[in-house]
Design a protein around this motif. Structure first.
Motif, mmCIF file in Angstrom:
data_model
loop_
_atom_site.group_PDB
_atom_site.id
_atom_site.type_symbol
_atom_site.label_atom_id
_atom_site.label_comp_id
_atom_site.label_asym_id
_atom_site.label_seq_id
_atom_site.Cartn_x
_atom_site.Cartn_y
_atom_site.Cartn_z
ATOM 1 N N VAL A 1 0.859 -1.187 0.000
ATOM 2 C CA VAL A 1 0.000 0.000 0.000
ATOM 3 C C VAL A 1 0.894 1.235 0.000
ATOM 4 C CG1 VAL A 1 -1.873 -1.168 1.221
ATOM 5 C CG2 VAL A 1 -0.173 0.106 2.517
ATOM 6 N N HIS A 2 0.419 2.294 -0.601
ATOM 7 C CA HIS A 2 1.216 3.512 -0.728
ATOM 8 C C HIS A 2 1.425 4.154 0.642
ATOM 9 C CE1 HIS A 2 1.248 3.747 -5.151
ATOM 10 N NE2 HIS A 2 0.109 3.099 -5.039
ATOM 11 N N ASP A 3 2.663 4.536 0.896
ATOM 12 C CA ASP A 3 3.020 5.122 2.184
ATOM 13 C C ASP A 3 2.818 6.629 2.193
ATOM 14 O OD1 ASP A 3 3.934 4.699 4.816
ATOM 15 O OD2 ASP A 3 5.948 5.386 4.293
ATOM 16 N N ARG A 4 2.719 7.241 1.025
ATOM 17 C CA ARG A 4 2.539 8.684 0.912
ATOM 18 C C ARG A 4 1.320 8.990 0.050
ATOM 19 N NH1 ARG A 4 8.483 9.209 -1.464
ATOM 20 N NH2 ARG A 4 9.714 8.569 0.348
ATOM 21 N N LYS A 5 0.760 10.182 0.234
ATOM 22 C CA LYS A 5 -0.381 10.634 -0.560
ATOM 23 C C LYS A 5 -1.449 9.540 -0.636
ATOM 24 C CE LYS A 5 2.665 13.530 -3.371
ATOM 25 N NZ LYS A 5 3.155 13.847 -4.737
ATOM 26 N N ARG A 6 -1.761 8.964 0.510
ATOM 27 C CA ARG A 6 -2.639 7.793 0.544
ATOM 28 C C ARG A 6 -4.030 8.096 -0.003
ATOM 29 N NH1 ARG A 6 0.307 7.589 5.277
ATOM 30 N NH2 ARG A 6 -1.334 8.563 6.528
ATOM 31 N N GLU A 7 -4.528 9.298 0.280
ATOM 32 C CA GLU A 7 -5.867 9.640 -0.198
ATOM 33 C C GLU A 7 -5.918 9.655 -1.722
ATOM 34 O OE1 GLU A 7 -4.100 11.348 1.948
ATOM 35 O OE2 GLU A 7 -5.162 11.053 3.856
ATOM 36 N N ALA A 8 -4.856 10.161 -2.346
ATOM 37 C CA ALA A 8 -4.814 10.226 -3.803
ATOM 38 C C ALA A 8 -4.852 8.839 -4.431
ATOM 39 C CB ALA A 8 -3.563 10.982 -4.258
ATOM 40 N N TYR A 9 -4.295 7.852 -3.733
ATOM 41 C CA TYR A 9 -4.278 6.490 -4.255
ATOM 42 C C TYR A 9 -5.435 5.641 -3.713
ATOM 43 C CZ TYR A 9 0.431 7.473 -5.947
ATOM 44 O OH TYR A 9 1.518 7.995 -6.601
ATOM 45 N N GLY A 10 -6.342 6.255 -2.972
ATOM 46 C CA GLY A 10 -7.497 5.519 -2.474
ATOM 47 C C GLY A 10 -7.181 4.556 -1.354
ATOM 48 N N VAL A 11 -6.133 4.824 -0.586
ATOM 49 C CA VAL A 11 -5.741 3.948 0.528
ATOM 50 C C VAL A 11 -6.307 4.519 1.823
ATOM 51 C CG1 VAL A 11 -3.818 2.956 1.823
ATOM 52 C CG2 VAL A 11 -3.634 3.254 -0.666
ATOM 53 N N SER A 12 -7.146 3.759 2.490
ATOM 54 C CA SER A 12 -7.742 4.229 3.732
ATOM 55 C C SER A 12 -6.726 4.170 4.867
ATOM 56 C CB SER A 12 -8.952 3.368 4.093
ATOM 57 O OG SER A 12 -8.546 2.047 4.419
ATOM 58 N N GLN A 13 -6.990 4.924 5.916
ATOM 59 C CA GLN A 13 -6.111 4.938 7.071
ATOM 60 C C GLN A 13 -6.037 3.551 7.711
ATOM 61 O OE1 GLN A 13 -4.208 7.293 7.941
ATOM 62 N NE2 GLN A 13 -3.618 7.008 10.088
ATOM 63 N N SER A 14 -7.149 2.852 7.762
ATOM 64 C CA SER A 14 -7.148 1.520 8.371
ATOM 65 C C SER A 14 -6.355 0.523 7.539
ATOM 66 C CB SER A 14 -8.585 1.028 8.551
ATOM 67 O OG SER A 14 -9.252 0.942 7.296
ATOM 68 N N ALA A 15 -6.467 0.612 6.201
ATOM 69 C CA ALA A 15 -5.692 -0.285 5.333
ATOM 70 C C ALA A 15 -4.204 -0.013 5.468
ATOM 71 C CB ALA A 15 -6.136 -0.123 3.882
ATOM 72 N N TRP A 16 -3.850 1.252 5.580
ATOM 73 C CA TRP A 16 -2.443 1.615 5.727
ATOM 74 C C TRP A 16 -1.885 1.092 7.052
ATOM 75 C CZ3 TRP A 16 -0.043 5.102 9.207
ATOM 76 C CH2 TRP A 16 1.289 5.397 8.919
ATOM 77 N N LYS A 17 -2.643 1.253 8.127
ATOM 78 C CA LYS A 17 -2.173 0.809 9.442
ATOM 79 C C LYS A 17 -2.021 -0.702 9.531
ATOM 80 C CE LYS A 17 -3.683 4.607 12.438
ATOM 81 N NZ LYS A 17 -4.522 4.990 13.604
ATOM 82 N N SER A 18 -2.901 -1.425 8.843
ATOM 83 C CA SER A 18 -2.886 -2.885 8.961
ATOM 84 C C SER A 18 -1.960 -3.565 7.968
ATOM 85 C CB SER A 18 -4.303 -3.437 8.778
ATOM 86 O OG SER A 18 -4.798 -3.141 7.482
ATOM 87 N N ASP B 1 1.202 -4.997 5.943
ATOM 88 C CA ASP B 1 2.551 -5.472 6.240
ATOM 89 C C ASP B 1 3.593 -4.889 5.295
ATOM 90 O OD1 ASP B 1 2.005 -7.020 8.420
ATOM 91 O OD2 ASP B 1 2.324 -8.951 7.444
ATOM 92 N N VAL B 2 3.143 -4.274 4.182
ATOM 93 C CA VAL B 2 4.080 -3.798 3.157
ATOM 94 C C VAL B 2 3.740 -2.362 2.789
ATOM 95 C CG1 VAL B 2 5.054 -4.183 0.867
ATOM 96 C CG2 VAL B 2 4.309 -6.149 2.246
ATOM 97 N N ARG B 3 4.701 -1.467 2.972
ATOM 98 C CA ARG B 3 4.566 -0.063 2.594
ATOM 99 C C ARG B 3 5.355 0.193 1.312
ATOM 100 N NH1 ARG B 3 3.431 2.502 7.601
ATOM 101 N NH2 ARG B 3 1.879 1.161 8.634
ATOM 102 N N LEU B 4 4.758 0.936 0.418
ATOM 103 C CA LEU B 4 5.347 1.216 -0.890
ATOM 104 C C LEU B 4 5.725 2.681 -1.003
ATOM 105 C CD1 LEU B 4 5.727 0.928 -4.069
ATOM 106 C CD2 LEU B 4 3.252 1.298 -4.196
ATOM 107 N N GLN B 5 6.924 2.947 -1.518
ATOM 108 C CA GLN B 5 7.334 4.313 -1.822
ATOM 109 C C GLN B 5 7.978 4.345 -3.206
ATOM 110 O OE1 GLN B 5 9.835 5.977 1.228
ATOM 111 N NE2 GLN B 5 8.247 5.867 2.801
ATOM 112 N N TRP B 6 7.592 5.346 -3.986
ATOM 113 C CA TRP B 6 8.248 5.638 -5.265
ATOM 114 C C TRP B 6 9.135 6.860 -5.044
ATOM 115 C CZ3 TRP B 6 8.271 2.252 -9.034
ATOM 116 C CH2 TRP B 6 7.192 1.386 -9.219
ATOM 117 N N ASP B 7 10.430 6.644 -5.031
ATOM 118 C CA ASP B 7 11.386 7.725 -4.796
ATOM 119 C C ASP B 7 12.112 8.078 -6.085
ATOM 120 O OD1 ASP B 7 11.498 8.130 -1.724
ATOM 121 O OD2 ASP B 7 11.558 5.970 -1.975
#
Length: 288
Positions: A120-137, A139-145
């Motif tokens: 799940v996207h670690d930044r700009k979560r709202e833009a990618y449709g990632v809810s706060q609960s999905a982000w918290k739960s 196991d894998v955080r994604l970043q495009w640097d």
């Protein structure tokens, strides 16, 4: 070694299970110049990711093929990177404190694609449709640097890094996800001397990694990423099918680049250009 570079290259003394090719040839003939892509060294069975550690952890992991039991290994979160040059940018080519040992971790393809399926996207979560609960739960955080050139200049192309925690991190640490772990610190130190001499710089052969349409959408990848909708490694229902390479990969066959030891003959992806960008976008963050 390609005759064009015969007598000028100084390959690493150790035998590596990596195919090495000249940086400039890969940059001009194979790599996208911009956008979000997974550049990786891979074959039919494994995908290489990189991590950098101090000597105690790095040497233990390379010897035992796992991180579990390594002195001082933390279990809160760990970040893996598929792009060799971006990993070297983060570690200063092995010169930063506690990042002196560079490990090439050969993950099973099924394990890597399982990790991607959880990201799940670690930044700009709202833009990618990632809810706060999905982000918290998750196991894998994604970043495009921003990807970086060997000398550290930022590029328009984005590089992926994946932060693992919880059960997913435990499966990496225990060695379940791992085929082998190789200490490539000697290669890093040797090629560090060639950072400003690109005609001599050897880096692992990297191609755009093909993913399913579902994964490409989940990671918000660019539309021109080669799709592998029937990947036999995918955690999706089509997992039993053979991995399908794109027709473009099969059709393109640029001249051979300079190489050293290889464990597999790898197909080539279409040619692209790579252009440095003058400055990083506002708001870019950096993961630890």
């Amino acid at each position: 070694i390609n005759a064009e570079y015969m007598g000028t290259l100084n390959p690493p003394r150790m035998a590596l299970p990596l195919r090495l090719e000249n940086y400039e040839l890969q940059k001009t003939r194979e790599w996208p110049g911009f956008g979000k892509h997974i550049l990786a060294h891979f074959d039919d069975d494994t995908v290489v990711v990189y991590q950098m550690f101090n000597h105690a952890i790095g040497l233990y992991a390379a010897e035992h093929g796992r991180f579990e039991g390594a002195p001082g290994y933390l279990t809160r979160m760990t970040w893996i990177k598929t792009n060799f040059c971006w990993a070297q940018y983060r570690s200063g080519w092995g010169t930063k404190k506690n990042q002196e040992v560079t490990l090439a971790i050969f993950l099973h393809r099924w394990a890597f694609e399982h990790i991607l399926s959880l990201a799940v996207h670690d930044r700009k979560r709202e833009a990618y449709g990632v809810s706060q609960s999905a982000w918290k739960s998750s196991d894998v955080r994604l970043q495009w640097d921003p990807d970086h050139s060997p000398s550290g200049g930022p590029l328009m192309r984005r590089a992926i890094q994946l932060g693992l925690r919880g059960e997913t991190m435990a499966r990496l640490a225990s060695g379940e996800f791992v085929s082998r772990i190789v200490n490539i610190s000697e290669l890093v130190a040797q090629q560090r001397a060639n950072v400003e001499r690109r005609e001599l710089l050897l880096v692992p052969r990297e191609r755009v990694y093909p993913v399913s349409a579902v994964i490409a959408d989940r990671l918000a990848m660019d539309d021109d990423v080669p799709l592998s909708t029937q990947s036999r490694h995918s955690p999706e229902p089509a997992a039993s099918e053979s991995c399908r390479r794109s027709e473009e990969e099969a059709a393109e066959a640029p001249p051979a680049c300079s190489t050293t030891t290889t464990t597999a003959t790898l197909p080539v992806c279409p040619s692209f250009s790579e252009e440095p960008r003058t400055r990083a976008r506002a708001g870019d963050e950096r993961a630890a």
